[in-house]
Design a protein around this motif. Structure first.
Motif, PDB file in Angstrom:
ATOM      1  N   PHE A 251      76.356 -36.276  31.893  1.00  0.00           N
ATOM      2  CA  PHE A 251      76.304 -37.225  30.776  1.00  0.00           C
ATOM      3  C   PHE A 251      75.162 -36.871  29.811  1.00  0.00           C
ATOM      4  O   PHE A 251      75.344 -36.852  28.586  1.00  0.00           O
ATOM      5  CB  PHE A 251      76.124 -38.642  31.351  1.00  0.00           C
ATOM      6  N   GLU A 252      73.990 -36.580  30.369  1.00  0.00           N
ATOM      7  CA  GLU A 252      72.831 -36.233  29.516  1.00  0.00           C
ATOM      8  C   GLU A 252      73.126 -35.011  28.647  1.00  0.00           C
ATOM      9  O   GLU A 252      72.867 -35.002  27.446  1.00  0.00           O
ATOM     10  CB  GLU A 252      71.607 -35.921  30.395  1.00  0.00           C
ATOM     11  N   ARG A 253      73.652 -33.991  29.286  1.00  0.00           N
ATOM     12  CA  ARG A 253      73.916 -32.723  28.555  1.00  0.00           C
ATOM     13  C   ARG A 253      75.005 -32.927  27.506  1.00  0.00           C
ATOM     14  O   ARG A 253      74.927 -32.410  26.381  1.00  0.00           O
ATOM     15  CB  ARG A 253      74.312 -31.634  29.551  1.00  0.00           C
ATOM     16  N   PHE A 254      76.061 -33.648  27.883  1.00  0.00           N
ATOM     17  CA  PHE A 254      77.193 -33.891  26.986  1.00  0.00           C
ATOM     18  C   PHE A 254      76.763 -34.691  25.763  1.00  0.00           C
ATOM     19  O   PHE A 254      77.180 -34.414  24.631  1.00  0.00           O
ATOM     20  CB  PHE A 254      78.268 -34.639  27.787  1.00  0.00           C
ATOM     21  N   MET A 255      75.904 -35.667  25.976  1.00  0.00           N
ATOM     22  CA  MET A 255      75.545 -36.582  24.893  1.00  0.00           C
ATOM     23  C   MET A 255      74.377 -36.087  24.047  1.00  0.00           C
ATOM     24  O   MET A 255      74.396 -36.206  22.815  1.00  0.00           O
ATOM     25  CB  MET A 255      75.189 -37.955  25.485  1.00  0.00           C
ATOM     26  N   PHE A 256      73.338 -35.539  24.680  1.00  0.00           N
ATOM     27  CA  PHE A 256      72.109 -35.236  23.924  1.00  0.00           C
ATOM     28  C   PHE A 256      72.327 -34.111  22.916  1.00  0.00           C
ATOM     29  O   PHE A 256      71.677 -34.065  21.870  1.00  0.00           O
ATOM     30  CB  PHE A 256      70.962 -34.892  24.881  1.00  0.00           C
ATOM     31  N   GLN A 257      73.261 -33.209  23.217  1.00  0.00           N
ATOM     32  CA  GLN A 257      73.476 -32.068  22.325  1.00  0.00           C
ATOM     33  C   GLN A 257      73.944 -32.494  20.921  1.00  0.00           C
ATOM     34  O   GLN A 257      73.776 -31.738  19.964  1.00  0.00           O
ATOM     35  CB  GLN A 257      74.493 -31.093  22.941  1.00  0.00           C
ATOM     36  N   VAL A 258      74.493 -33.692  20.799  1.00  0.00           N
ATOM     37  CA  VAL A 258      74.962 -34.125  19.481  1.00  0.00           C
ATOM     38  C   VAL A 258      74.118 -35.264  18.899  1.00  0.00           C
ATOM     39  O   VAL A 258      74.510 -35.899  17.924  1.00  0.00           O
ATOM     40  CB  VAL A 258      76.455 -34.543  19.506  1.00  0.00           C
ATOM     41  N   LEU A 259      72.955 -35.499  19.467  1.00  0.00           N
ATOM     42  CA  LEU A 259      72.109 -36.597  18.996  1.00  0.00           C
ATOM     43  C   LEU A 259      71.019 -36.061  18.077  1.00  0.00           C
ATOM     44  O   LEU A 259      70.427 -35.018  18.364  1.00  0.00           O
ATOM     45  CB  LEU A 259      71.488 -37.293  20.210  1.00  0.00           C
ATOM     46  N   ASN A 260      70.762 -36.768  16.974  1.00  0.00           N
ATOM     47  CA  ASN A 260      69.615 -36.372  16.147  1.00  0.00           C
ATOM     48  C   ASN A 260      68.697 -37.550  15.797  1.00  0.00           C
ATOM     49  O   ASN A 260      67.948 -37.479  14.848  1.00  0.00           O
ATOM     50  CB  ASN A 260      70.062 -35.629  14.885  1.00  0.00           C
TER      51      ASN A 260
ATOM     52  N   VAL B  16      81.945 -25.725  31.081  1.00  0.00           N
ATOM     53  CA  VAL B  16      82.599 -27.041  31.067  1.00  0.00           C
ATOM     54  C   VAL B  16      82.388 -27.695  29.703  1.00  0.00           C
ATOM     55  O   VAL B  16      83.323 -28.207  29.071  1.00  0.00           O
ATOM     56  CB  VAL B  16      82.049 -27.950  32.193  1.00  0.00           C
ATOM     57  N   LEU B  17      81.140 -27.640  29.224  1.00  0.00           N
ATOM     58  CA  LEU B  17      80.846 -28.232  27.912  1.00  0.00           C
ATOM     59  C   LEU B  17      81.595 -27.488  26.800  1.00  0.00           C
ATOM     60  O   LEU B  17      82.065 -28.099  25.837  1.00  0.00           O
ATOM     61  CB  LEU B  17      79.330 -28.219  27.647  1.00  0.00           C
ATOM     62  N   GLN B  18      81.723 -26.177  26.962  1.00  0.00           N
ATOM     63  CA  GLN B  18      82.477 -25.399  25.965  1.00  0.00           C
ATOM     64  C   GLN B  18      83.953 -25.793  25.964  1.00  0.00           C
ATOM     65  O   GLN B  18      84.576 -25.923  24.909  1.00  0.00           O
ATOM     66  CB  GLN B  18      82.326 -23.897  26.243  1.00  0.00           C
ATOM     67  N   ALA B  19      84.509 -25.985  27.146  1.00  0.00           N
ATOM     68  CA  ALA B  19      85.918 -26.400  27.231  1.00  0.00           C
ATOM     69  C   ALA B  19      86.104 -27.779  26.602  1.00  0.00           C
ATOM     70  O   ALA B  19      87.100 -28.039  25.917  1.00  0.00           O
ATOM     71  CB  ALA B  19      86.380 -26.402  28.689  1.00  0.00           C
ATOM     72  N   ILE B  20      85.132 -28.664  26.832  1.00  0.00           N
ATOM     73  CA  ILE B  20      85.226 -30.019  26.266  1.00  0.00           C
ATOM     74  C   ILE B  20      85.177 -29.974  24.736  1.00  0.00           C
ATOM     75  O   ILE B  20      85.800 -30.800  24.062  1.00  0.00           O
ATOM     76  CB  ILE B  20      84.110 -30.922  26.849  1.00  0.00           C
ATOM     77  N   ASP B  21      84.462 -28.992  24.187  1.00  0.00           N
ATOM     78  CA  ASP B  21      84.382 -28.831  22.727  1.00  0.00           C
ATOM     79  C   ASP B  21      85.765 -28.837  22.080  1.00  0.00           C
ATOM     80  O   ASP B  21      85.961 -29.404  21.010  1.00  0.00           O
ATOM     81  CB  ASP B  21      83.722 -27.492  22.376  1.00  0.00           C
ATOM     82  N   SER B  22      86.708 -28.184  22.734  1.00  0.00           N
ATOM     83  CA  SER B  22      88.045 -28.107  22.141  1.00  0.00           C
ATOM     84  C   SER B  22      89.020 -29.120  22.756  1.00  0.00           C
ATOM     85  O   SER B  22      90.220 -29.063  22.504  1.00  0.00           O
ATOM     86  CB  SER B  22      88.603 -26.682  22.269  1.00  0.00           C
ATOM     87  N   ALA B  23      88.489 -30.028  23.569  1.00  0.00           N
ATOM     88  CA  ALA B  23      89.353 -31.062  24.166  1.00  0.00           C
ATOM     89  C   ALA B  23      89.330 -32.324  23.307  1.00  0.00           C
ATOM     90  O   ALA B  23      88.381 -32.573  22.575  1.00  0.00           O
ATOM     91  CB  ALA B  23      88.860 -31.390  25.571  1.00  0.00           C
ATOM     92  N   ASP B  24      90.400 -33.109  23.411  1.00  0.00           N
ATOM     93  CA  ASP B  24      90.453 -34.389  22.689  1.00  0.00           C
ATOM     94  C   ASP B  24      89.842 -35.521  23.511  1.00  0.00           C
ATOM     95  O   ASP B  24      89.465 -36.557  22.963  1.00  0.00           O
ATOM     96  CB  ASP B  24      91.914 -34.765  22.377  1.00  0.00           C
ATOM     97  N   ALA B  25      89.820 -35.338  24.824  1.00  0.00           N
ATOM     98  CA  ALA B  25      89.448 -36.462  25.679  1.00  0.00           C
ATOM     99  C   ALA B  25      88.744 -35.988  26.949  1.00  0.00           C
ATOM    100  O   ALA B  25      88.911 -34.841  27.366  1.00  0.00           O
ATOM    101  CB  ALA B  25      90.702 -37.242  26.060  1.00  0.00           C
ATOM    102  N   VAL B  26      87.966 -36.896  27.516  1.00  0.00           N
ATOM    103  CA  VAL B  26      87.281 -36.622  28.788  1.00  0.00           C
ATOM    104  C   VAL B  26      87.452 -37.846  29.680  1.00  0.00           C
ATOM    105  O   VAL B  26      87.281 -38.978  29.214  1.00  0.00           O
ATOM    106  CB  VAL B  26      85.761 -36.396  28.568  1.00  0.00           C
TER     107      VAL B  26
END
Ligand SMILES: Cc1cc2nc3c(=O)[nH]c(=O)nc-3n(C[C@H](O)[C@H](O)[C@H](O)COP(=O)(O)O)c2cc1C
Length: 171
Positions: free
Chosen positions: A66-75, A37-47
């Protein structure tokens, strides 16, 4: 995609998505049903995330997503490892009246907005919940007649708002 059909967890804070020089930066490495699901969202414009409100918040499954979707791009200095922001729309359903919506919707507008573009939300309030109230111990609060009447009159408007949100998110 119905999150209840998947077996997955929330973020475990393994930090594999942000290893210095790492090959998985920006991508959650947890290998469960949410990964595709997260991989598919990678190439999506919207959720568009739709969730009932349980005890004042989105459901456990929605929050885990939400946690998985957001934390992966946080630094901790802001969003990182991102090719583009996603447009985000939220749809909530709840037993409570309209006056309870702002706190919940405002929280996710702020949180999604940290890394993405929160386009808007729609809330279905005082929902019918069941068309067979007499089978359950739910007490007077259920107010079946009132809720059935709202289902007839307010629900079609809410569906229209959801359609308009979809158009806005897709535009
Ligand atoms: C575990 C649980 C907790 C709930 N907590 C809340 C709540 O805090 N606030 C609220 O407005 N509704 C709450 N509800 C009601 C749900 O939001 C409602 O059943 C849901 O929006 C589905 O409505 P529908 O079946 O009519 O679409 C809760 C329901 C359950 C099952």
């Amino acid at each position: 995609m119905n999150l209840y059909d998947l077996k997955f967890s929330g973020c475990k804070s393994c930090f594999a998505c942000k290893v210095k020089g790492g090959k998985n930066n920006g991508d959650c490495v947890v290998n469960d049903d949410l990964k595709p699901v997260l991989q598919a969202i990678d190439s999506a414009d919207a959720v568009i995330l739709g969730s009932p409100i349980y005890f004042g918040d989105i459901t456990a499954e929605s929050r885990a997503f939400f946690e998985r979707f957001m934390f992966q791009v946080l630094n901790y200095e802001g969003p990182a490892f991102m090719d583009s922001k996603k447009k985000i729309g939220c749809i909530y359903t709840m037993n409570a009246p309209e006056s309870y919506v702002a706190d919940i919707a405002g929280k996710y507008e702020m949180l999604f907005g940290l890394f993405h573009q929160h386009v808007g939300y729609v809330a279905a309030t005082e929902t019918l919940q069941s068309d067979k109230y007499d089978r359950f111990y739910v007490g007077d609060a259920a107010n079946e007649a009132y809720k059935k009447q709202r289902r007839e009159t307010v629900w079609p408007e809410t569906m229209e708002q959801a359609y308009e949100l979809g158009k806005k998110v897709a535009s």
